[in-house]
Scaffold this motif. Structure first.
Motif, mmCIF file in Angstrom:
data_model
loop_
_atom_site.group_PDB
_atom_site.id
_atom_site.type_symbol
_atom_site.label_atom_id
_atom_site.label_comp_id
_atom_site.label_asym_id
_atom_site.label_seq_id
_atom_site.Cartn_x
_atom_site.Cartn_y
_atom_site.Cartn_z
ATOM 1 N N PRO A 110 0.837 -1.209 0.000
ATOM 2 C CA PRO A 110 0.000 0.000 0.000
ATOM 3 C C PRO A 110 0.865 1.249 0.000
ATOM 4 O O PRO A 110 2.025 1.223 0.408
ATOM 5 C CB PRO A 110 -0.791 -0.127 1.308
ATOM 6 N N TYR A 111 0.290 2.340 -0.472
ATOM 7 C CA TYR A 111 0.971 3.623 -0.406
ATOM 8 C C TYR A 111 0.842 4.185 1.009
ATOM 9 O O TYR A 111 -0.103 3.872 1.729
ATOM 10 C CB TYR A 111 0.365 4.602 -1.409
ATOM 11 N N GLY A 112 1.786 5.041 1.379
ATOM 12 C CA GLY A 112 1.806 5.577 2.732
ATOM 13 C C GLY A 112 1.197 6.963 2.851
ATOM 14 O O GLY A 112 0.583 7.481 1.917
ATOM 15 N N PHE A 113 1.384 7.580 4.023
ATOM 16 C CA PHE A 113 0.740 8.858 4.320
ATOM 17 C C PHE A 113 1.467 10.049 3.711
ATOM 18 O O PHE A 113 0.911 11.138 3.596
ATOM 19 C CB PHE A 113 0.650 9.054 5.838
ATOM 20 N N SER A 114 2.716 9.868 3.320
ATOM 21 C CA SER A 114 3.485 10.986 2.781
ATOM 22 C C SER A 114 2.976 11.379 1.395
ATOM 23 O O SER A 114 2.603 10.523 0.588
ATOM 24 C CB SER A 114 4.967 10.611 2.691
ATOM 25 N N SER A 115 2.974 12.674 1.127
ATOM 26 C CA SER A 115 2.519 13.152 -0.183
ATOM 27 C C SER A 115 3.446 12.703 -1.309
ATOM 28 O O SER A 115 3.060 12.724 -2.481
ATOM 29 C CB SER A 115 2.414 14.680 -0.180
ATOM 30 N N SER A 116 4.654 12.273 -0.971
ATOM 31 C CA SER A 116 5.592 11.820 -2.002
ATOM 32 C C SER A 116 5.086 10.563 -2.709
ATOM 33 O O SER A 116 5.489 10.270 -3.836
ATOM 34 C CB SER A 116 6.968 11.546 -1.382
ATOM 35 N N TYR A 117 4.189 9.823 -2.057
ATOM 36 C CA TYR A 117 3.648 8.614 -2.679
ATOM 37 C C TYR A 117 2.797 8.944 -3.902
ATOM 38 O O TYR A 117 2.618 8.101 -4.785
ATOM 39 C CB TYR A 117 2.815 7.819 -1.669
ATOM 40 N N PHE A 118 2.258 10.165 -3.945
ATOM 41 C CA PHE A 118 1.475 10.553 -5.117
ATOM 42 C C PHE A 118 2.307 10.461 -6.393
ATOM 43 O O PHE A 118 1.773 10.234 -7.480
ATOM 44 C CB PHE A 118 0.942 11.983 -4.961
ATOM 45 N N ASN A 119 3.604 10.652 -6.242
ATOM 46 C CA ASN A 119 4.489 10.636 -7.409
ATOM 47 C C ASN A 119 4.806 9.226 -7.900
ATOM 48 O O ASN A 119 5.452 9.074 -8.938
ATOM 49 C CB ASN A 119 5.804 11.352 -7.078
ATOM 50 N N THR A 120 4.383 8.215 -7.160
ATOM 51 C CA THR A 120 4.720 6.838 -7.539
ATOM 52 C C THR A 120 3.555 6.096 -8.187
ATOM 53 O O THR A 120 3.745 5.021 -8.752
ATOM 54 C CB THR A 120 5.179 6.041 -6.302
#
Length: 210
Positions: A110-120
């Motif tokens: 799963p993707y995490g809480f950081s906004s950086s995951y939006f880029n993945t």
């Protein structure tokens, strides 16, 4: 739709005999889960996505495109492929869809809480298509996997590869366009669901153009 991997689905006649029991089990389960986790706090926010991809076959000579009924062949290959990938960030989880021309994919982690995951997210979706496309290209150069919401030629002439028979006599739900041959062999719940819906309604589902 949840995947039924164990047991056999009940017919509507069988379901009617245990309806109250099913409702009671469902409510008991809801209350038990709520009581078990109601005091949990500060869990990490995790999220994910699900894409349903469509398989098609191009006939370049005749300028024709058909739905490719092949997901049941691809799923075991994809499953074994991802078991061999050590880096979990590059692993994909694949599931059967109700139709044999579609295949469902989700990220292994799963993707995490950081906004950086939006880029993945986009890169992960692209990776999923590449996994399938690589397998298809090993077999032929005219089969593709696409992100499309609907297939324009659905129900028109011979719109599948391999060709299938379709019409009222070839469909448990009495559909003019949706033949039983379109169903994935890995999704036994789908056929039972369609039969039960018609039995419960005492008629087939009617969806008409306004």
């Amino acid at each position: 739709m949840g995947l039924l991997s164990e047991g056999n689905p009940l017919s509507w006649t069988e379901i009617k005999l245990v309806l109250q029991q099913i409702r009671t089990y469902g409510l008991d389960q809801l209350v038990n889960v709520f009581n078990k986790y109601k005091d949990r706090q500060k869990d990490a926010f995790l999220w994910g996505d699900e894409t349903e991809l469509t398989l098609v076959r191009f006939d370049h000579k005749n300028k024709n495109v058909r739905l490719l009924l092949k997901s049941h062949q691809l799923l075991p290959i994809l499953s074994e492929l991802n078991k061999k990938i050590d880096d979990e960030a590059y692993r994909i989880t694949w599931h059967p869809e109700a139709c044999n021309f579609a295949i469902e994919s989700v990220p292994f982690q799963p993707y995490g809480f950081s906004s950086s995951y939006f880029n993945t997210v986009e890169a992960n979706m692209r990776l999923r298509r590449k996994q399938v496309q690589r397998i298809l290209f090993e077999q032929t150069d005219c089969e593709y996997i696409l992100n499309i919401t609907a297939f324009p030629r659905y129900g028109q002439g011979q719109y599948t590869y391999p060709p299938i028979e379709y019409g009222l006599s070839y469909s448990v739900e009495k559909s003019l366009c949706y033949s039983d041959s379109l169903m994935s062999p890995y999704h036994p719940r789908m056929k039972s669901l369609l039969i039960n819906i018609n039995e419960r309604r005492q008629s087939k589902v009617s969806i008409n153009i306004p």
